[in-house]
Design a protein around this motif. Structure first.
Motif, PDB file in Angstrom:
ATOM      1  N   ALA A  13       0.867  -1.183   0.247  1.00 24.04           N
ATOM      2  CA  ALA A  13       0.149  -0.091  -0.084  1.00 24.04           C
ATOM      3  C   ALA A  13       0.840   1.193   0.035  1.00 24.04           C
ATOM      4  O   ALA A  13       0.483   2.472  -0.546  1.00 24.04           O
ATOM      5  CB  ALA A  13      -0.905  -0.053   1.191  1.00 24.04           C
ATOM      6  N   ILE A  14       1.867   1.090   0.690  1.00 22.82           N
ATOM      7  CA  ILE A  14       3.122   2.246   0.872  1.00 22.82           C
ATOM      8  C   ILE A  14       3.604   2.721  -0.505  1.00 22.82           C
ATOM      9  O   ILE A  14       3.683   3.718  -1.125  1.00 22.82           O
ATOM     10  CB  ILE A  14       3.933   2.216   1.921  1.00 22.82           C
ATOM     11  CG1 ILE A  14       3.279   2.521   3.351  1.00 22.82           C
ATOM     12  CG2 ILE A  14       5.118   3.282   1.952  1.00 22.82           C
ATOM     13  CD1 ILE A  14       3.906   2.093   4.515  1.00 22.82           C
ATOM     14  N   GLU A  15       4.029   1.547  -1.185  1.00 21.34           N
ATOM     15  CA  GLU A  15       4.694   1.490  -2.632  1.00 21.34           C
ATOM     16  C   GLU A  15       3.647   2.092  -3.476  1.00 21.34           C
ATOM     17  O   GLU A  15       4.006   3.216  -4.259  1.00 21.34           O
ATOM     18  CB  GLU A  15       5.064   0.354  -2.920  1.00 21.34           C
ATOM     19  CG  GLU A  15       6.471  -0.217  -2.367  1.00 21.34           C
ATOM     20  CD  GLU A  15       6.610  -1.765  -2.388  1.00 21.34           C
ATOM     21  OE1 GLU A  15       6.032  -2.367  -3.408  1.00 21.34           O
ATOM     22  OE2 GLU A  15       7.843  -2.179  -2.295  1.00 21.34           O
ATOM     23  N   TRP A  16       2.379   1.951  -3.510  1.00 18.61           N
ATOM     24  CA  TRP A  16       1.304   2.180  -4.385  1.00 18.61           C
ATOM     25  C   TRP A  16       0.954   3.633  -4.162  1.00 18.61           C
ATOM     26  O   TRP A  16       0.760   4.419  -5.048  1.00 18.61           O
ATOM     27  CB  TRP A  16       0.034   1.455  -4.566  1.00 18.61           C
ATOM     28  CG  TRP A  16       0.399   0.197  -5.272  1.00 18.61           C
ATOM     29  CD1 TRP A  16       0.155  -1.084  -4.663  1.00 18.61           C
ATOM     30  CD2 TRP A  16       0.267   0.079  -6.549  1.00 18.61           C
ATOM     31  NE1 TRP A  16       0.480  -2.048  -5.710  1.00 18.61           N
ATOM     32  CE2 TRP A  16       0.545  -1.329  -6.911  1.00 18.61           C
ATOM     33  CE3 TRP A  16      -0.011   0.994  -7.552  1.00 18.61           C
ATOM     34  CZ2 TRP A  16       0.573  -1.847  -8.270  1.00 18.61           C
ATOM     35  CZ3 TRP A  16       0.197   0.727  -8.891  1.00 18.61           C
ATOM     36  CH2 TRP A  16       0.398  -0.865  -9.286  1.00 18.61           C
ATOM     37  N   ALA A  17       1.187   3.872  -2.904  1.00 20.00           N
ATOM     38  CA  ALA A  17       0.805   5.491  -2.557  1.00 20.00           C
ATOM     39  C   ALA A  17       2.024   6.423  -2.877  1.00 20.00           C
ATOM     40  O   ALA A  17       1.623   7.340  -3.532  1.00 20.00           O
ATOM     41  CB  ALA A  17       0.562   5.687  -0.852  1.00 20.00           C
ATOM     42  N   ALA A  18       3.296   5.871  -2.753  1.00 19.19           N
ATOM     43  CA  ALA A  18       4.346   6.863  -3.379  1.00 19.19           C
ATOM     44  C   ALA A  18       4.391   7.046  -4.610  1.00 19.19           C
ATOM     45  O   ALA A  18       4.519   7.931  -5.189  1.00 19.19           O
ATOM     46  CB  ALA A  18       5.615   6.001  -2.832  1.00 19.19           C
ATOM     47  N   LEU A  19       4.051   5.845  -5.331  1.00 23.03           N
ATOM     48  CA  LEU A  19       3.960   5.874  -6.913  1.00 23.03           C
ATOM     49  C   LEU A  19       2.844   6.789  -7.359  1.00 23.03           C
ATOM     50  O   LEU A  19       2.939   7.477  -8.138  1.00 23.03           O
ATOM     51  CB  LEU A  19       3.704   4.349  -7.487  1.00 23.03           C
ATOM     52  CG  LEU A  19       3.715   4.388  -8.960  1.00 23.03           C
ATOM     53  CD1 LEU A  19       4.979   4.892  -9.591  1.00 23.03           C
ATOM     54  CD2 LEU A  19       3.328   2.979  -9.420  1.00 23.03           C
ATOM     55  N   GLY A  20       1.549   6.734  -6.702  1.00 28.96           N
ATOM     56  CA  GLY A  20       0.492   7.540  -7.003  1.00 28.96           C
ATOM     57  C   GLY A  20       0.801   9.030  -6.755  1.00 28.96           C
ATOM     58  O   GLY A  20       0.386   9.879  -7.682  1.00 28.96           O
ATOM     59  N   ILE A  21       1.693   9.332  -5.700  1.00 29.27           N
ATOM     60  CA  ILE A  21       1.955  10.650  -5.398  1.00 29.27           C
ATOM     61  C   ILE A  21       2.766  11.319  -6.654  1.00 29.27           C
ATOM     62  O   ILE A  21       2.862  12.180  -7.192  1.00 29.27           O
ATOM     63  CB  ILE A  21       2.549  11.030  -3.976  1.00 29.27           C
ATOM     64  CG1 ILE A  21       1.463  10.531  -3.030  1.00 29.27           C
ATOM     65  CG2 ILE A  21       3.292  12.220  -3.851  1.00 29.27           C
ATOM     66  CD1 ILE A  21       2.103  10.507  -1.631  1.00 29.27           C
TER      67      ILE A  21
END
Length: 140
Positions: A13-21
């Motif tokens: 989830a953190i990896e996806w959040a960082a990629l989304g940002i």
């Protein structure tokens, strides 16, 4: 163990959040450039070069989207590095990225406003001979 699955889920989830940002930062930059080109018109702008403040306004609007996009890109790097792998090497790499992107943001501010971010506009305006009198009177 169920806790390992939870940790992997949180990590993903953190990896996806960082990629989304980071993707949001790129979208902000591209959308800002496209918006300026459509609303101000790159070709239309070339014919308005003689108008008072036309170049400064075009440059200011372009710089705003670039600065906002850079802020999102830095935020994505911070989330990714600090939350996922806060090793000394990764933190040093993050520090270097933040320094470079901060320098880019500062140079954009100087280019757009004619003074360093920590200087007041009234102090900096007389010291900058490159600014035209009509640009100094533009409001933000």
């Amino acid at each position: 163990m169920p806790s390992e699955h939870v940790v992997e889920y949180i990590r993903a989830a953190i990896e996806w959040a960082a990629l989304g940002i980071e993707i949001l930062g790129a979208i902000v930059i591209v959308a800002g450039v496209l918006r300026i080109m459509v609303t101000r018109g790159a070709v239309r702008f070339l014919f308005k070069l003689e108008e008072r403040g036309a170049y400064h306004e075009y440059k200011r609007q372009m710089g705003r989207s670039l600065m906002l996009g850079l802020d999102f890109l830095v935020a994505g790097d911070v989330v990714k590095t600090v939350a996922l792998e806060p090793t000394l090497v990764n933190l040093a790499g993050l520090g270097l990225l933040v320094v470079v992107r901060t320098f880019l943001s500062w140079t954009l501010v100087v280019e757009i406003e004619g003074h360093w971010p920590w200087q007041s506009r009234t102090v900096a305006a007389p010291l900058d001979p490159g600014r035209h009198s009509e640009d100094a009177s533009d409001t933000h």
